[in-house]
Structures are given as structure tokens and as C-alpha cells.
Motif scaffolding. Structure first.
Motif, mmCIF file in Angstrom:
data_model
loop_
_atom_site.group_PDB
_atom_site.id
_atom_site.type_symbol
_atom_site.label_atom_id
_atom_site.label_comp_id
_atom_site.label_asym_id
_atom_site.label_seq_id
_atom_site.Cartn_x
_atom_site.Cartn_y
_atom_site.Cartn_z
ATOM 1 N N ARG A 1 0.840 -1.201 0.000
ATOM 2 C CA ARG A 1 0.000 0.000 0.000
ATOM 3 C C ARG A 1 0.874 1.250 0.000
ATOM 4 O O ARG A 1 1.952 1.277 0.587
ATOM 5 C CB ARG A 1 -0.889 0.037 1.244
ATOM 6 C CG ARG A 1 -1.968 -1.014 1.281
ATOM 7 C CD ARG A 1 -2.848 -0.775 2.493
ATOM 8 N NE ARG A 1 -3.874 -1.787 2.633
ATOM 9 C CZ ARG A 1 -4.820 -1.753 3.565
ATOM 10 N NH1 ARG A 1 -4.845 -0.753 4.448
ATOM 11 N NH2 ARG A 1 -5.734 -2.706 3.629
ATOM 12 N N PHE A 2 0.311 2.322 -0.598
ATOM 13 C CA PHE A 2 1.023 3.595 -0.606
ATOM 14 C C PHE A 2 0.616 4.449 0.597
ATOM 15 O O PHE A 2 -0.555 4.462 0.992
ATOM 16 C CB PHE A 2 0.731 4.370 -1.897
ATOM 17 C CG PHE A 2 1.469 3.855 -3.089
ATOM 18 C CD1 PHE A 2 0.881 2.946 -3.950
ATOM 19 C CD2 PHE A 2 2.768 4.284 -3.355
ATOM 20 C CE1 PHE A 2 1.560 2.458 -5.054
ATOM 21 C CE2 PHE A 2 3.455 3.811 -4.451
ATOM 22 C CZ PHE A 2 2.861 2.887 -5.314
ATOM 23 N N VAL A 3 1.595 5.154 1.152
ATOM 24 C CA VAL A 3 1.346 6.122 2.219
ATOM 25 C C VAL A 3 1.295 7.505 1.593
ATOM 26 O O VAL A 3 2.246 7.918 0.921
ATOM 27 C CB VAL A 3 2.451 6.087 3.297
ATOM 28 C CG1 VAL A 3 2.177 7.145 4.365
ATOM 29 C CG2 VAL A 3 2.524 4.708 3.921
ATOM 30 N N ARG A 4 0.180 8.206 1.795
ATOM 31 C CA ARG A 4 0.023 9.550 1.234
ATOM 32 C C ARG A 4 0.314 10.645 2.248
ATOM 33 O O ARG A 4 0.713 11.738 1.897
ATOM 34 C CB ARG A 4 -1.412 9.706 0.705
ATOM 35 C CG ARG A 4 -1.685 10.988 -0.051
ATOM 36 C CD ARG A 4 -3.142 11.055 -0.468
ATOM 37 N NE ARG A 4 -4.039 11.091 0.686
ATOM 38 C CZ ARG A 4 -4.345 12.199 1.362
ATOM 39 N NH1 ARG A 4 -3.825 13.362 1.004
ATOM 40 N NH2 ARG A 4 -5.159 12.150 2.397
ATOM 41 N N TRP A 5 0.106 10.335 3.519
ATOM 42 C CA TRP A 5 0.246 11.361 4.562
ATOM 43 C C TRP A 5 0.408 10.685 5.910
ATOM 44 O O TRP A 5 0.222 9.471 6.045
ATOM 45 C CB TRP A 5 -0.998 12.276 4.588
ATOM 46 C CG TRP A 5 -0.709 13.632 5.174
ATOM 47 C CD1 TRP A 5 -1.051 14.103 6.393
ATOM 48 C CD2 TRP A 5 0.009 14.683 4.528
ATOM 49 N NE1 TRP A 5 -0.590 15.378 6.569
ATOM 50 C CE2 TRP A 5 0.063 15.766 5.431
ATOM 51 C CE3 TRP A 5 0.622 14.823 3.291
ATOM 52 C CZ2 TRP A 5 0.699 16.965 5.140
ATOM 53 C CZ3 TRP A 5 1.247 16.027 2.999
ATOM 54 C CH2 TRP A 5 1.279 17.076 3.911
ATOM 55 N N VAL A 6 0.781 11.456 6.929
ATOM 56 C CA VAL A 6 0.903 10.964 8.297
ATOM 57 C C VAL A 6 0.053 11.856 9.193
ATOM 58 O O VAL A 6 0.158 13.081 9.125
ATOM 59 C CB VAL A 6 2.368 10.987 8.793
ATOM 60 C CG1 VAL A 6 2.465 10.364 10.189
ATOM 61 C CG2 VAL A 6 3.276 10.269 7.823
ATOM 62 N N VAL A 7 -0.814 11.231 10.005
ATOM 63 C CA VAL A 7 -1.643 12.003 10.930
ATOM 64 C C VAL A 7 -1.574 11.371 12.317
ATOM 65 O O VAL A 7 -1.318 10.170 12.450
ATOM 66 C CB VAL A 7 -3.121 12.064 10.480
ATOM 67 C CG1 VAL A 7 -3.257 12.735 9.139
ATOM 68 C CG2 VAL A 7 -3.739 10.685 10.456
ATOM 69 N N THR A 8 -1.793 12.178 13.334
ATOM 70 C CA THR A 8 -1.878 11.691 14.708
ATOM 71 C C THR A 8 -3.311 11.830 15.178
ATOM 72 O O THR A 8 -3.893 12.912 15.071
ATOM 73 C CB THR A 8 -0.942 12.487 15.636
ATOM 74 O OG1 THR A 8 0.398 12.355 15.156
ATOM 75 C CG2 THR A 8 -1.036 11.974 17.064
ATOM 76 N N GLN A 9 -3.924 10.738 15.660
ATOM 77 C CA GLN A 9 -5.327 10.764 16.073
ATOM 78 C C GLN A 9 -5.526 9.958 17.347
ATOM 79 O O GLN A 9 -5.003 8.852 17.478
ATOM 80 C CB GLN A 9 -6.218 10.179 14.977
ATOM 81 C CG GLN A 9 -6.665 11.179 13.933
ATOM 82 C CD GLN A 9 -7.486 12.295 14.536
ATOM 83 O OE1 GLN A 9 -8.260 12.095 15.469
ATOM 84 N NE2 GLN A 9 -7.305 13.494 14.017
ATOM 85 N N VAL B 1 10.832 6.737 20.571
ATOM 86 C CA VAL B 1 10.722 7.513 19.335
ATOM 87 C C VAL B 1 9.465 8.387 19.406
ATOM 88 O O VAL B 1 8.355 7.876 19.589
ATOM 89 C CB VAL B 1 10.647 6.586 18.107
ATOM 90 C CG1 VAL B 1 10.520 7.413 16.827
ATOM 91 C CG2 VAL B 1 11.869 5.680 18.048
ATOM 92 N N ALA B 2 9.645 9.686 19.282
ATOM 93 C CA ALA B 2 8.517 10.616 19.348
ATOM 94 C C ALA B 2 7.712 10.556 18.051
ATOM 95 O O ALA B 2 8.261 10.356 16.973
ATOM 96 C CB ALA B 2 9.012 12.042 19.576
ATOM 97 N N PHE B 3 6.394 10.761 18.169
ATOM 98 C CA PHE B 3 5.550 10.795 16.975
ATOM 99 C C PHE B 3 5.978 11.911 16.029
ATOM 100 O O PHE B 3 5.889 11.777 14.805
ATOM 101 C CB PHE B 3 4.088 11.004 17.382
ATOM 102 C CG PHE B 3 3.399 9.767 17.860
ATOM 103 C CD1 PHE B 3 2.065 9.805 18.230
ATOM 104 C CD2 PHE B 3 4.063 8.553 17.949
ATOM 105 C CE1 PHE B 3 1.412 8.665 18.669
ATOM 106 C CE2 PHE B 3 3.430 7.415 18.388
ATOM 107 C CZ PHE B 3 2.101 7.465 18.752
ATOM 108 N N ALA B 4 6.423 13.038 16.594
ATOM 109 C CA ALA B 4 6.874 14.142 15.742
ATOM 110 C C ALA B 4 8.049 13.715 14.871
ATOM 111 O O ALA B 4 8.168 14.124 13.710
ATOM 112 C CB ALA B 4 7.256 15.342 16.603
ATOM 113 N N THR B 5 8.930 12.879 15.423
ATOM 114 C CA THR B 5 10.069 12.382 14.651
ATOM 115 C C THR B 5 9.601 11.506 13.497
ATOM 116 O O THR B 5 10.087 11.634 12.360
ATOM 117 C CB THR B 5 11.015 11.574 15.563
ATOM 118 O OG1 THR B 5 11.445 12.407 16.641
ATOM 119 C CG2 THR B 5 12.217 11.068 14.782
ATOM 120 N N VAL B 6 8.643 10.627 13.767
ATOM 121 C CA VAL B 6 8.095 9.773 12.704
ATOM 122 C C VAL B 6 7.442 10.624 11.624
ATOM 123 O O VAL B 6 7.660 10.423 10.421
ATOM 124 C CB VAL B 6 7.074 8.777 13.299
ATOM 125 C CG1 VAL B 6 6.429 7.947 12.197
ATOM 126 C CG2 VAL B 6 7.746 7.874 14.328
#
Length: 499
Positions: free
Chosen positions: A25-33, A108-113
Motif C-alpha cells: 500500500r502507498f502512504v500519502r500522509w501521516v496524521v496523529t489521532q 521515538v517521538a511521533f513528531a520524529t516519525v
């Protein structure tokens, strides 16, 4: 980029828990929810990072993961801070809905990912887009859309505005684009659309092209020709639309509590509640209890969804603190009275009209009343709206000053009473017309409009006077009324006015 590429980023230390068969699968974006149902913030292709704050048991996993599947999210990645490894019920739900599941080490921080992946996704000028793609921190910090648009202008030398279909600038540079940009957005056959103006062209994109009617959508306006853009810049427009859509949803959420109070207030008014009860609710909606008010009614012939109709009316009345509710397919708003409301509503409708297409938008505006006169004002606005609906235009506006005195009196009569009054007098005529191909109802209307003049009525109907006399006699026979009596003529006149 594909999901399997995430496993090659050793500095992130992502561990695949389940879903190996879906790694292409392709990743188009990263979101935190961390909302129990994140679907309204997703548009497909996202890697969703979550700290598991929504999780309290297996039933929560089913709801959360099912929402990801409906929204076509690419994958889920859970942090270790709360549970360590992902709970087994989360793993089961991901397997059930074929959502790949990753584990993010607590070191590992989410911001880093987010930053690491979005830098790779922006394959063009990555440095130009870094701050924009880190949009979550920007928006959560309260800097909003303005700072994002400033970053685009500063780093890409490309000005952009966020606008509504009434021409209001939500965010962007001080100097707005030409007014025709909104008109062309509303009437364009397809989007994106380029407006050819001097000294520069403008490119128009919808914020939520497939999720809402264009007339109720927002638009992005860029001061360049998008047909010359590289693929990366076009992708940026899509990502910016996602950011704007998210911010708009947040604004709607902020209005939700006051919206419920406004809905209750409108329902109280139309249900004939006591004035004291209505006035007590006014304070809760933000409308002052000693003010004067105007009621506004709008409808769109079932083309717009109720929430879209209400949002459109709120936009038309933007800046006036409207209390808005829905009643029988109509959006009803109460606003503080002033002398410019009617003209500004008309101006907004004029801007919207090119984009209405099959939508026939009708609006009625009442006269000015105090708190105890709200029910009459709402009925007056609804009747004016019905008059507007009878006009042959995509949008029509009728004010209280166009209503005859008898119509203002009828506005205070309950809908069911008006309906039964109309049916009792006119149903025998309309039924006879349908069964026999006759024209008695129209004959009656013309006869009353000429004040009972036989000669003038016969001329207008292109009939012999004897034929007209026969029709009138037939009307009297079917209805049991006598058209030589003033009382019966008045009853028929009012019934026809209500039809």
C-alpha cells in the motif's frame, strides 16, 4: 512511498505487528489521532499514529479500526507509552479489517516519525515544505491557517487565499483576489480551474470537492497557473486542501454546542412555546434578551443536505451571530436587527447564484420584532420564503415589505390550520379539474382578481360570458359557496393565496 519502505527506516525502529500482505500500500500522509472515531479527519492513504488514549476495551478497538478501514487509511501505528505492545484486541481488529499495524517504540517521538516520513514524501524541494507538512503542531498550537499560508508564500513564493463561496476571505494575504474568482469557481465545469486575468492568472481548487456541494464548499485560490505546476506542487495543493478541511471541521465542532442551543430555541418558537420560555433561551444562544431581531428562512428544494443548508445560511449571515435551526426542511435563523441585513443577504445570494445549478435557493426575511414577537417573525419569514420559492430564479429573496397585510395575518396561523382551510375550499375544484380536464381553479382566480367583473374575466380567459357564468355556477355547486357573497369571496381569495 509504500508501507514496506517504513521498515527500512532503521532510525525509526518501526515494528510490523500484523499485515505483511498489505505492505505494498502507498502512504500519502501521516496524521496523529486519538479520537474514538477519527474518520472525519481522514481522506485516504494516511499512516495513523495513535497514543491509544481512545482505548478502554475491545469494543473501542472495533470502532476505531473499522473507522480507519472505512476511510481507506493505509496503516495504523501505536505508541508504547500506555500499554507497551498493542493490546491483543487491537491486533485482532486490524487483522479483521486488513489494516497493517506497526508498533512505535516509546523512545521515538511521533513528531520524529511524522517529520521523517513527510520529508521523504515531498520528493521535490523538501526544504520548502518542511514546516507545512508539519501541520499538526502548527494547527494544535493555535497558529491556524494564516501561518500555513504565510509559509507557502515565504518558501514557495506563491500566494494563496482560503475563501468561501460568498466571497469571504477566511485566511490569506490582505489584498484579496478579484471577485470573479468566486464566480468562476462556482460555474466552472471542472476543477481545478484557471482564471485568466491581468497581470496574473489564478488557480482555483475545491477544499472538499467530493464531500460537499460546491455551493457550500470553500475554495483555495493560488496566484499562478496550475497547468504549469510540477507534480509536487499539485500534490501540495491537495495536502493544503486537507489541512483547510480539518480546520473547518474544528470550527464546526466549536459551533456544535451553541448550534444545539439554537436548534432548541427555533423548535420552541415554532412549537408555540410561551414567550417567557423563549426569552429565557435567548441568553444561552448569545442573543441579547432586550434586543430587536429579524428572522430569516431558507430552503433549497431537498437538493442540499440539511447540514449543508444550515451551513450555507450561517455563511450568508456570517458576522451577525445567527442562531440557526432546521424545521421541516427549512433552515431558520434569528439575527440581531439592523438596516443592512436585507441588502447584504441579497448581495450574498447574487454571488452564489452562478453556482447553484439545479439548486433553487429561496430566502425570506421578516420585519423587526422584540423577543416576544419571535414566533410571528419566524412565520412571516417562512411565508416570505414560500413566496420566493415561486419565483423563476435560481435564488430568490423576499422581504416582509412584499407581503400583503392579509399575508402577515396568515403568517401567525398554524401550518395545519392553513392547510385544512385551503383543502376544504379548493380540493373540490382541483379534483374536478384533474378528473375532467377542466380549469375551474384558474377561472376562480381570474374572477376574483377582476373583482367579479364578468366582462373583464371573460376577456382574460378568452371565454364567452355565458361559458364563464356556467363555470362560476359549477364552482358554487361543487363548493357549496356563493360568489355573490363578500364573505365567500374573501375565503376563496385567502385559500388561493395559500396555495
Amino acid at each position: 512511498m509504500r508501507l514496506r519502505s517504513l521498515l527500512a527506516m532503521t532510525d525509526l525502529g518501526l515494528e510490523l505487528v500484523t499485515g505483511e500482505e498489505e505492505l505494498d500500500r502507498f502512504v500519502r500522509w501521516v496524521v496523529t489521532q486519538d479520537l474514538p472515531d477519527p474518520s472525519r479527519y481522514l481522506s485516504g492513504g494516511e499512516l495513523v499514529l495513535t497514543g491509544m488514549q481512545w482505548h478502554s476495551g475491545p469494543q473501542d478497538s472495533e470502532t476505531f479500526v473499522a473507522a480507519l478501514a472505512r476511510s481507506k487509511a493505509a496503516a495504523l501505528a501505536t505508541g508504547d507509552a500506555r500499554y507497551g505492545a498493542p493490546p491483543e484486541d487491537v491486533v485482532r481488529a486490524c487483522r479483521k479489517y486488513r489494516i497493517p499495524l506497526f508498533r512505535v517504540d516509546e523512545r521515538v517521538a511521533f513528531a520524529t516519525v511524522t517529520e521523517r516520513i513527510t520529508r521523504i514524501l515531498s520528493t521535490g524541494r523538501a526544504a520548502d515544505l518542511t514546516a507545512i507538512l508539519d501541520r499538526h503542531r502548527q494547527l494544535v498550537a493555535g497558529t491556524g491557517l494564516g501561518s500555513v499560508l504565510e509559509l507557502i508564500e515565504r518558501d514557495l513564493d506563491m500566494r494563496c487565499w482560503v475563501m468561501t463561496t460568498t466571497g469571504r476571505v477566511v485566511a490569506g494575504p490582505d489584498q484579496p483576489p478579484p471577485a470573479r474568482t468566486v464566480t468562476e469557481f462556482l460555474s466552472a465545469r471542472r476543477l481545478p480551474h484557471v482564471v485568466r486575468t491581468e497581470p496574473r492568472p489564478y488557480s482555483l481548487f475545491a477544499v472538499d470537492e467530493f464531500g460537499t456541494s460546491r455551493v457550500t464548499d470553500w475554495l483555495l485560490v493560488f496566484d499562478s497557473d496550475c497547468s504549469d505546476w510540477p507534480e509536487q506542487r499539485r500534490a501540495l495543493a491537495g495536502e493544503l486542501a486537507a489541512i483547510v478541511s480539518l480546520e473547518r471541521v474544528r470550527g464546526d465542532d466549536r459551533q456544535r454546542a451553541e448550534g444545539r442551543l439554537a436548534e432548541e430555541l427555533v423548535q420552541l418558537i415554532v412549537s408555540d412555546a410561551k414567550p417567557a420560555e423563549i426569552i429565557s433561551r435567548l441568553e444561552l444562544t448569545g442573543l441579547g434578551v432586550t434586543d430587536s431581531y429579524v428572522a430569516v428562512a431558507a430552503a433549497a428544494e431537498d437538493v442540499l443536505r440539511p447540514r449543508e443548508l444550515r451551513a450555507l445560511l450561517r455563511e450568508i449571515l456570517y458576522g451577525r451571530t445567527p442562531a440557526t435551526g432546521l424545521v421541516d426542511g427549512e433552515a431558520i435563523a434569528l439575527i440581531p436587527a439592523d438596516d443592512t441585513a436585507f441588502a447584504e443577504i441579497g448581495s450574498a445570494l447574487g454571488t452564489l447564484e452562478p453556482g447553484l445549478g439545479e439548486v433553487r435557493l429561496s430566502v425570506g426575511v421578516s420585519g423587526i420584532v422584540d423577543g416576544e414577537g419571535l414566533r410571528g417573525a419566524v412565520e412571516e419569514a417562512r411565508y416570505a420564503r414560500r413566496m420566493a420559492a415561486g419565483r423563476d430564479r435560481a435564488s430568490a429573496l423576499v422581504g416582509h415589505d412584499e407581503l400583503a397585510t392579509h399575508m402577515m395575518l396568515l403568517a401567525g396561523v398554524p401550518d395545519e390550520v392553513r392547510r385544512m382551510f385551503r383543502l376544504r375550499l379548493l380540493d373540490p375544484l382541483t379534483s374536478y379539474d384533474q378528473d375532467n380536464g377542466a380549469d375551474l381553479a384558474h377561472t376562480l382566480r381570474v374572477f376574483l382578481q377582476t373583482n367579479g367583473s364578468w366582462t373583464r374575466s371573460a376577456e382574460l380567459l378568452h371565454l364567452h360570458v355565458n361559458t364563464l357564468r356556467y363555470r362560476i355556477a359549477r364552482i358554487e355547486e361543487l363548493t357549496g359557496r356563493d360568489l355573490s357573497r363578500l364573505e365567500d369571496r374573501v375565503d376563496f381569495f385567502l385559500a388561493l393565496a395559500l396555495s
